[in-house]
Design a protein around this motif. Structure first.
Motif, mmCIF file in Angstrom:
data_model
loop_
_atom_site.group_PDB
_atom_site.id
_atom_site.type_symbol
_atom_site.label_atom_id
_atom_site.label_comp_id
_atom_site.label_asym_id
_atom_site.label_seq_id
_atom_site.Cartn_x
_atom_site.Cartn_y
_atom_site.Cartn_z
ATOM 1 N N SER A 1 0.826 -1.203 0.000
ATOM 2 C CA SER A 1 0.000 0.000 0.000
ATOM 3 C C SER A 1 0.860 1.253 0.000
ATOM 4 C CB SER A 1 -0.917 0.003 1.225
ATOM 5 O OG SER A 1 -0.134 0.208 2.390
ATOM 6 N N ALA A 2 0.255 2.404 -0.357
ATOM 7 C CA ALA A 2 0.964 3.672 -0.422
ATOM 8 C C ALA A 2 1.505 4.079 0.939
ATOM 9 C CB ALA A 2 0.048 4.746 -0.982
ATOM 10 N N ALA A 3 0.917 3.607 2.031
ATOM 11 C CA ALA A 3 1.363 3.957 3.375
ATOM 12 C C ALA A 3 2.595 3.162 3.809
ATOM 13 C CB ALA A 3 0.224 3.735 4.366
ATOM 14 N N ASP A 4 3.045 2.221 3.018
ATOM 15 C CA ASP A 4 4.196 1.393 3.346
ATOM 16 C C ASP A 4 5.461 2.252 3.257
ATOM 17 O OD1 ASP A 4 6.213 -0.526 3.562
ATOM 18 O OD2 ASP A 4 5.105 -1.986 2.359
ATOM 19 N N THR A 5 6.175 2.409 4.354
ATOM 20 C CA THR A 5 7.352 3.282 4.392
ATOM 21 C C THR A 5 8.659 2.507 4.536
ATOM 22 O OG1 THR A 5 7.099 3.533 6.778
ATOM 23 C CG2 THR A 5 6.040 5.203 5.366
ATOM 24 N N ARG A 6 8.670 1.218 4.194
ATOM 25 C CA ARG A 6 9.903 0.441 4.305
ATOM 26 C C ARG A 6 10.984 0.979 3.380
ATOM 27 N NH1 ARG A 6 8.004 -5.500 3.234
ATOM 28 N NH2 ARG A 6 6.586 -4.377 1.871
ATOM 29 N N THR A 7 12.229 0.881 3.833
ATOM 30 C CA THR A 7 13.373 1.299 3.032
ATOM 31 C C THR A 7 13.683 0.224 1.991
ATOM 32 O OG1 THR A 7 14.998 0.204 4.447
ATOM 33 C CG2 THR A 7 14.362 2.478 5.051
ATOM 34 N N PRO A 8 14.486 0.556 0.969
ATOM 35 C CA PRO A 8 14.876 -0.473 0.004
ATOM 36 C C PRO A 8 15.568 -1.672 0.663
ATOM 37 C CG PRO A 8 15.369 1.687 -0.874
ATOM 38 C CD PRO A 8 14.942 1.885 0.555
ATOM 39 N N ALA A 9 16.408 -1.416 1.657
ATOM 40 C CA ALA A 9 17.094 -2.518 2.343
ATOM 41 C C ALA A 9 16.094 -3.413 3.083
ATOM 42 C CB ALA A 9 18.134 -1.970 3.315
ATOM 43 N N GLN A 10 15.076 -2.807 3.678
ATOM 44 C CA GLN A 10 14.049 -3.600 4.355
ATOM 45 C C GLN A 10 13.263 -4.435 3.350
ATOM 46 O OE1 GLN A 10 12.213 -0.239 6.297
ATOM 47 N NE2 GLN A 10 12.984 -0.864 8.304
ATOM 48 N N LEU A 11 13.015 -3.886 2.169
ATOM 49 C CA LEU A 11 12.317 -4.646 1.130
ATOM 50 C C LEU A 11 13.167 -5.839 0.690
ATOM 51 C CD1 LEU A 11 10.896 -1.723 -1.026
ATOM 52 C CD2 LEU A 11 9.618 -3.192 0.543
ATOM 53 N N CYS A 12 14.476 -5.634 0.542
ATOM 54 C CA CYS A 12 15.364 -6.723 0.133
ATOM 55 C C CYS A 12 15.417 -7.821 1.182
ATOM 56 C CB CYS A 12 16.767 -6.193 -0.126
ATOM 57 S SG CYS A 12 16.910 -5.225 -1.644
ATOM 58 N N ALA A 13 15.275 -7.456 2.440
ATOM 59 C CA ALA A 13 15.338 -8.430 3.525
ATOM 60 C C ALA A 13 13.994 -9.092 3.814
ATOM 61 C CB ALA A 13 15.853 -7.746 4.792
ATOM 62 N N GLN B 1 10.903 -11.949 -6.813
ATOM 63 C CA GLN B 1 12.148 -11.277 -7.199
ATOM 64 C C GLN B 1 12.041 -9.771 -7.001
ATOM 65 O OE1 GLN B 1 12.999 -12.485 -11.248
ATOM 66 N NE2 GLN B 1 14.487 -13.958 -10.514
ATOM 67 N N VAL B 2 10.846 -9.219 -7.173
ATOM 68 C CA VAL B 2 10.644 -7.778 -7.033
ATOM 69 C C VAL B 2 9.721 -7.531 -5.847
ATOM 70 C CG1 VAL B 2 9.799 -5.668 -8.129
ATOM 71 C CG2 VAL B 2 10.894 -7.438 -9.522
ATOM 72 N N VAL B 3 10.193 -6.726 -4.909
ATOM 73 C CA VAL B 3 9.395 -6.309 -3.760
ATOM 74 C C VAL B 3 9.383 -4.788 -3.806
ATOM 75 C CG1 VAL B 3 9.118 -6.421 -1.259
ATOM 76 C CG2 VAL B 3 10.245 -8.298 -2.464
ATOM 77 N N ALA C 1 24.652 -13.549 -7.415
ATOM 78 C CA ALA C 1 23.503 -12.891 -6.793
ATOM 79 C C ALA C 1 23.538 -11.423 -7.189
ATOM 80 C CB ALA C 1 23.569 -13.032 -5.278
ATOM 81 N N ILE C 2 22.403 -10.913 -7.684
ATOM 82 C CA ILE C 2 22.296 -9.520 -8.104
ATOM 83 C C ILE C 2 21.146 -8.881 -7.332
ATOM 84 C CG2 ILE C 2 21.881 -7.953 -10.042
ATOM 85 C CD1 ILE C 2 22.918 -10.300 -11.840
ATOM 86 N N VAL C 3 21.427 -7.741 -6.722
ATOM 87 C CA VAL C 3 20.422 -7.007 -5.964
ATOM 88 C C VAL C 3 20.447 -5.554 -6.432
ATOM 89 C CG1 VAL C 3 19.697 -6.220 -3.684
ATOM 90 C CG2 VAL C 3 20.694 -8.493 -3.944
ATOM 91 N N ALA C 4 19.296 -5.058 -6.852
ATOM 92 C CA ALA C 4 19.154 -3.637 -7.218
ATOM 93 C C ALA C 4 18.086 -3.055 -6.311
ATOM 94 C CB ALA C 4 18.746 -3.494 -8.679
ATOM 95 N N MET C 5 18.468 -2.036 -5.555
ATOM 96 C CA MET C 5 17.495 -1.401 -4.672
ATOM 97 C C MET C 5 17.470 0.090 -4.945
ATOM 98 S SD MET C 5 19.336 -1.592 -0.935
ATOM 99 C CE MET C 5 20.167 -3.153 -1.007
ATOM 100 N N ALA C 6 16.289 0.690 -4.793
ATOM 101 C CA ALA C 6 16.150 2.108 -5.101
ATOM 102 C C ALA C 6 15.103 2.756 -4.213
ATOM 103 C CB ALA C 6 15.760 2.281 -6.568
ATOM 104 N N LYS C 7 15.256 4.066 -4.071
ATOM 105 C CA LYS C 7 14.253 4.852 -3.362
ATOM 106 C C LYS C 7 13.948 6.098 -4.170
ATOM 107 C CE LYS C 7 17.527 7.342 -0.489
ATOM 108 N NZ LYS C 7 17.933 7.726 0.838
ATOM 109 N N PHE C 8 12.735 6.617 -3.989
ATOM 110 C CA PHE C 8 12.268 7.791 -4.715
ATOM 111 C C PHE C 8 12.233 8.982 -3.776
ATOM 112 C CE2 PHE C 8 8.817 10.481 -6.492
ATOM 113 C CZ PHE C 8 9.388 10.718 -7.729
#
Length: 143
Positions: free
Chosen positions: A4-16, A23-25, A55-62
């Protein structure tokens, strides 16, 4: 997995995030793409004689508050998880692509191929950060 739009997890938290094997969170303002890729080393007759698991990890934030009207900042990490003795290294290359009104600051690692070579511990890790701005104008195993 899209949250949801209220989800404030960081990219690192999404990867974990271990609640999903996707594959995509992602959320509205962050994402993580995580994958394992097996690169076989083949003979001229097509027989596999070795392999490397990367292993390839791409994380991003807006950042919607940036002066450009919004900006994605992406960080890419590639590491060898496993490499059989016959494989001396793996060559990877990535390209940046946008659709719609976005631009990129260029390809990962400056556009040059990335070589993950075996180190003393038997693995190799490389990472690179890059920024993708908005709005704007419209591997293989080596022996």
């Amino acid at each position: 997995m899209v949250s949801s739009a209220a989800d404030t997890r960081t990219p690192a938290q999404l990867c974990a995030d271990k609640t999903t094997e996707a594959q995509v969170v992602s959320t509205r303002h962050a994402y993580c793409v995580r994958m394992a890729v097996n690169y076989p080393l083949l003979t001229s007759k097509g027989q596999e004689i070795g392999h490397s698991l990367v292993a390839i990890v791409a994380m991003a934030k807006f950042d919607e508050k940036s002066s450009a009207g919004g900006k994605w900042t992406e960080h890419i990490t590639a590491l060898t998880a496993e490499m059989t003795p016959d494989v001396g290294g793996v060559t990877l290359s990535f390209r940046s692509m946008c659709s719609g009104g976005c631009t990129t600051s260029g390809p990962a690692w400056g556009g040059a191929p990335l070589i993950l070579a075996r180190d003393a511990g038997g693995s190799s890790t490389v990472d690179r950060g890059r920024t993708v701005g908005r709005p704007g104008r419209g591997g293989r195993a080596a022996r």
